[in-house]
Design a protein around this motif. Structure first.
Motif, PDB file in Angstrom:
ATOM      1  N   LYS A   1      47.113  40.406 106.163  1.00 16.00           N
ATOM      2  CA  LYS A   1      46.233  41.352 105.749  1.00 16.00           C
ATOM      3  C   LYS A   1      46.619  43.019 105.148  1.00 16.00           C
ATOM      4  O   LYS A   1      47.730  43.285 104.851  1.00 16.00           O
ATOM      5  N   TYR A   2      45.805  42.706 103.761  1.00 15.72           N
ATOM      6  CA  TYR A   2      45.600  44.286 103.409  1.00 15.72           C
ATOM      7  C   TYR A   2      44.841  44.605 103.411  1.00 15.72           C
ATOM      8  O   TYR A   2      44.003  44.554 103.165  1.00 15.72           O
ATOM      9  N   TYR A   3      44.964  46.308 103.156  1.00 14.37           N
ATOM     10  CA  TYR A   3      43.705  46.930 104.110  1.00 14.37           C
ATOM     11  C   TYR A   3      43.419  47.987 102.418  1.00 14.37           C
ATOM     12  O   TYR A   3      44.359  48.609 101.717  1.00 14.37           O
ATOM     13  N   MET A   4      42.022  48.533 102.764  1.00 10.27           N
ATOM     14  CA  MET A   4      41.733  49.369 102.055  1.00 10.27           C
ATOM     15  C   MET A   4      42.751  51.028 101.884  1.00 10.27           C
ATOM     16  O   MET A   4      42.250  50.996 103.733  1.00 10.27           O
ATOM     17  N   ARG A   5      42.679  51.738 101.599  1.00 14.67           N
ATOM     18  CA  ARG A   5      43.234  52.754 101.997  1.00 14.67           C
ATOM     19  C   ARG A   5      42.866  54.306 101.702  1.00 14.67           C
ATOM     20  O   ARG A   5      43.064  55.677 101.543  1.00 14.67           O
ATOM     21  N   SER A   6      41.542  54.108 100.657  1.00 17.16           N
ATOM     22  CA  SER A   6      41.291  55.053 100.254  1.00 17.16           C
ATOM     23  C   SER A   6      39.013  54.343  99.724  1.00 17.16           C
ATOM     24  O   SER A   6      39.102  53.028 100.487  1.00 17.16           O
ATOM     25  N   GLY A   7      38.543  55.149  99.513  1.00 20.00           N
ATOM     26  CA  GLY A   7      37.264  54.044  99.113  1.00 20.00           C
ATOM     27  C   GLY A   7      35.863  55.064  99.908  1.00 20.00           C
ATOM     28  O   GLY A   7      36.226  55.567 101.400  1.00 20.00           O
ATOM     29  N   PRO A   8      35.322  54.892 100.261  1.00 20.34           N
ATOM     30  CA  PRO A   8      34.502  54.752 101.534  1.00 20.34           C
ATOM     31  C   PRO A   8      34.064  53.926 102.170  1.00 20.34           C
ATOM     32  O   PRO A   8      33.917  54.237 102.865  1.00 20.34           O
ATOM     33  N   ARG A   9      35.093  52.895 102.529  1.00 19.84           N
ATOM     34  CA  ARG A   9      35.240  51.648 103.325  1.00 19.84           C
ATOM     35  C   ARG A   9      36.813  51.481 103.521  1.00 19.84           C
ATOM     36  O   ARG A   9      37.223  51.251 103.661  1.00 19.84           O
ATOM     37  N   ALA A  10      37.702  52.946 103.784  1.00 22.79           N
ATOM     38  CA  ALA A  10      39.153  53.142 103.870  1.00 22.79           C
ATOM     39  C   ALA A  10      39.364  52.312 105.450  1.00 22.79           C
ATOM     40  O   ALA A  10      38.115  52.788 106.091  1.00 22.79           O
ATOM     41  N   GLY A  11      39.995  51.337 105.364  1.00 19.14           N
ATOM     42  CA  GLY A  11      40.562  50.941 107.263  1.00 19.14           C
ATOM     43  C   GLY A  11      39.316  49.291 106.826  1.00 19.14           C
ATOM     44  O   GLY A  11      40.097  49.040 107.380  1.00 19.14           O
ATOM     45  N   CYS A  12      38.968  48.913 105.937  1.00 20.70           N
ATOM     46  CA  CYS A  12      38.512  47.685 105.551  1.00 20.70           C
ATOM     47  C   CYS A  12      39.486  46.916 105.597  1.00 20.70           C
ATOM     48  O   CYS A  12      40.351  47.163 104.138  1.00 20.70           O
ATOM     49  N   GLU A  13      39.780  45.552 105.697  1.00 20.56           N
ATOM     50  CA  GLU A  13      40.305  43.958 105.149  1.00 20.56           C
ATOM     51  C   GLU A  13      39.688  43.584 104.861  1.00 20.56           C
ATOM     52  O   GLU A  13      38.750  42.814 105.446  1.00 20.56           O
ATOM     53  N   PRO A  14      39.670  43.244 103.265  1.00 19.90           N
ATOM     54  CA  PRO A  14      38.571  41.689 102.383  1.00 19.90           C
ATOM     55  C   PRO A  14      39.154  40.718 102.777  1.00 19.90           C
ATOM     56  O   PRO A  14      38.156  39.963 102.310  1.00 19.90           O
ATOM     57  N   GLY A  15      39.945  40.056 103.854  1.00 18.24           N
ATOM     58  CA  GLY A  15      40.550  38.568 103.728  1.00 18.24           C
ATOM     59  C   GLY A  15      41.101  37.920 102.477  1.00 18.24           C
ATOM     60  O   GLY A  15      41.071  39.147 101.420  1.00 18.24           O
ATOM     61  N   THR A  16      41.961  37.237 102.530  1.00 18.42           N
ATOM     62  CA  THR A  16      43.184  36.840 101.881  1.00 18.42           C
ATOM     63  C   THR A  16      42.262  35.699 101.390  1.00 18.42           C
ATOM     64  O   THR A  16      41.821  34.831 102.595  1.00 18.42           O
ATOM     65  N   VAL A  17      42.857  34.484 100.323  1.00 19.76           N
ATOM     66  CA  VAL A  17      42.672  32.876 100.322  1.00 19.76           C
ATOM     67  C   VAL A  17      43.983  32.880 100.415  1.00 19.76           C
ATOM     68  O   VAL A  17      45.330  33.333  99.551  1.00 19.76           O
ATOM     69  N   TYR A  18      44.123  30.665 100.400  1.00 20.00           N
ATOM     70  CA  TYR A  18      45.554  31.098 100.164  1.00 20.00           C
ATOM     71  C   TYR A  18      45.739  30.956  98.978  1.00 20.00           C
ATOM     72  O   TYR A  18      47.277  30.852  98.471  1.00 20.00           O
ATOM     73  N   HIS A  19      45.167  30.594  97.828  1.00 21.07           N
ATOM     74  CA  HIS A  19      45.017  30.361  96.977  1.00 21.07           C
ATOM     75  C   HIS A  19      45.571  32.031  95.160  1.00 21.07           C
ATOM     76  O   HIS A  19      45.596  32.443  94.952  1.00 21.07           O
ATOM     77  N   ILE A  20      45.350  33.081  96.946  1.00 23.00           N
ATOM     78  CA  ILE A  20      46.363  34.512  95.687  1.00 23.00           C
ATOM     79  C   ILE A  20      47.242  34.867  95.553  1.00 23.00           C
ATOM     80  O   ILE A  20      47.413  35.276  94.536  1.00 23.00           O
ATOM     81  N   GLU A  21      47.687  33.732  96.244  1.00 22.01           N
ATOM     82  CA  GLU A  21      49.172  34.415  95.733  1.00 22.01           C
ATOM     83  C   GLU A  21      50.188  33.210  94.084  1.00 22.01           C
ATOM     84  O   GLU A  21      51.094  34.201  93.111  1.00 22.01           O
ATOM     85  N   LYS A  22      48.958  33.246  92.978  1.00 18.85           N
ATOM     86  CA  LYS A  22      49.024  32.145  92.050  1.00 18.85           C
ATOM     87  C   LYS A  22      48.895  33.737  91.511  1.00 18.85           C
ATOM     88  O   LYS A  22      49.500  34.032  89.965  1.00 18.85           O
ATOM     89  N   TYR A  23      48.321  35.312  91.870  1.00 16.74           N
ATOM     90  CA  TYR A  23      48.243  35.974  91.398  1.00 16.74           C
ATOM     91  C   TYR A  23      49.166  36.932  91.323  1.00 16.74           C
ATOM     92  O   TYR A  23      49.406  38.546  90.533  1.00 16.74           O
ATOM     93  N   LYS A  24      50.376  36.848  92.158  1.00 17.07           N
ATOM     94  CA  LYS A  24      52.156  37.743  91.977  1.00 17.07           C
ATOM     95  C   LYS A  24      52.019  38.169  91.280  1.00 17.07           C
ATOM     96  O   LYS A  24      52.851  37.232  89.994  1.00 17.07           O
ATOM     97  N   GLY A  25      52.680  39.300  90.923  1.00 18.45           N
ATOM     98  CA  GLY A  25      52.969  39.712  90.219  1.00 18.45           C
ATOM     99  C   GLY A  25      52.239  40.365  88.784  1.00 18.45           C
ATOM    100  O   GLY A  25      52.915  40.419  87.508  1.00 18.45           O
ATOM    101  N   SER A  26      51.107  39.931  88.870  1.00 15.06           N
ATOM    102  CA  SER A  26      50.271  39.690  87.350  1.00 15.06           C
ATOM    103  C   SER A  26      49.491  41.245  86.929  1.00 15.06           C
ATOM    104  O   SER A  26      49.295  41.910  88.077  1.00 15.06           O
ATOM    105  N   VAL A  27      49.846  41.816  85.507  1.00 12.92           N
ATOM    106  CA  VAL A  27      48.529  43.194  85.637  1.00 12.92           C
ATOM    107  C   VAL A  27      47.429  42.976  85.485  1.00 12.92           C
ATOM    108  O   VAL A  27      46.723  41.883  84.583  1.00 12.92           O
TER     109      VAL A  27
END
Length: 91
Positions: A24-50
């Motif tokens: 789980k990865y949380y928002m630490r800023s913005g109007p919804r600080a503390g929320c967790e948008p969820g992840t999907v199995y294919h999020i890992e294809k973005y590793k290290g990308s800018v």
């Protein structure tokens, strides 16, 4: 200031090298600080990308070149080095 995002539209961000769909990865800023948008199995294809922050939606970030249209949180990114060079392909 409450409600301000850590990253601004136009900022370059790097997706964590260790991003994992089962964590789980949380928002630490913005109007919804503390929320967790969820992840999907294919999020890992973005590793290290800018990417560039292109908008805010549902209290999270939207980034360029995201063909999966995911919601991104502060903890999904890692700080970029001040001396890090990012180049676009000339091809």
């Amino acid at each position: 200031m409450e409600g301000e995002y850590l990253y601004k539209i136009g900022d370059l961000v790097k997706v964590r090298d260790d991003i994992n769909h089962s964590k789980k990865y949380y928002m630490r800023s913005g109007p919804r600080a503390g929320c967790e948008p969820g992840t999907v199995y294919h999020i890992e294809k973005y590793k290290g990308s800018v990417h560039k922050i292109i908008s805010y939606e549902r209290g999270c970030y939207k980034i360029d070149n995201d063909i999966d249209h995911l919601y991104w949180s502060d903890e999904m990114f890692e700080p970029m080095s001040v001396n890090e060079c990012i180049c676009d392909s000339l091809l």
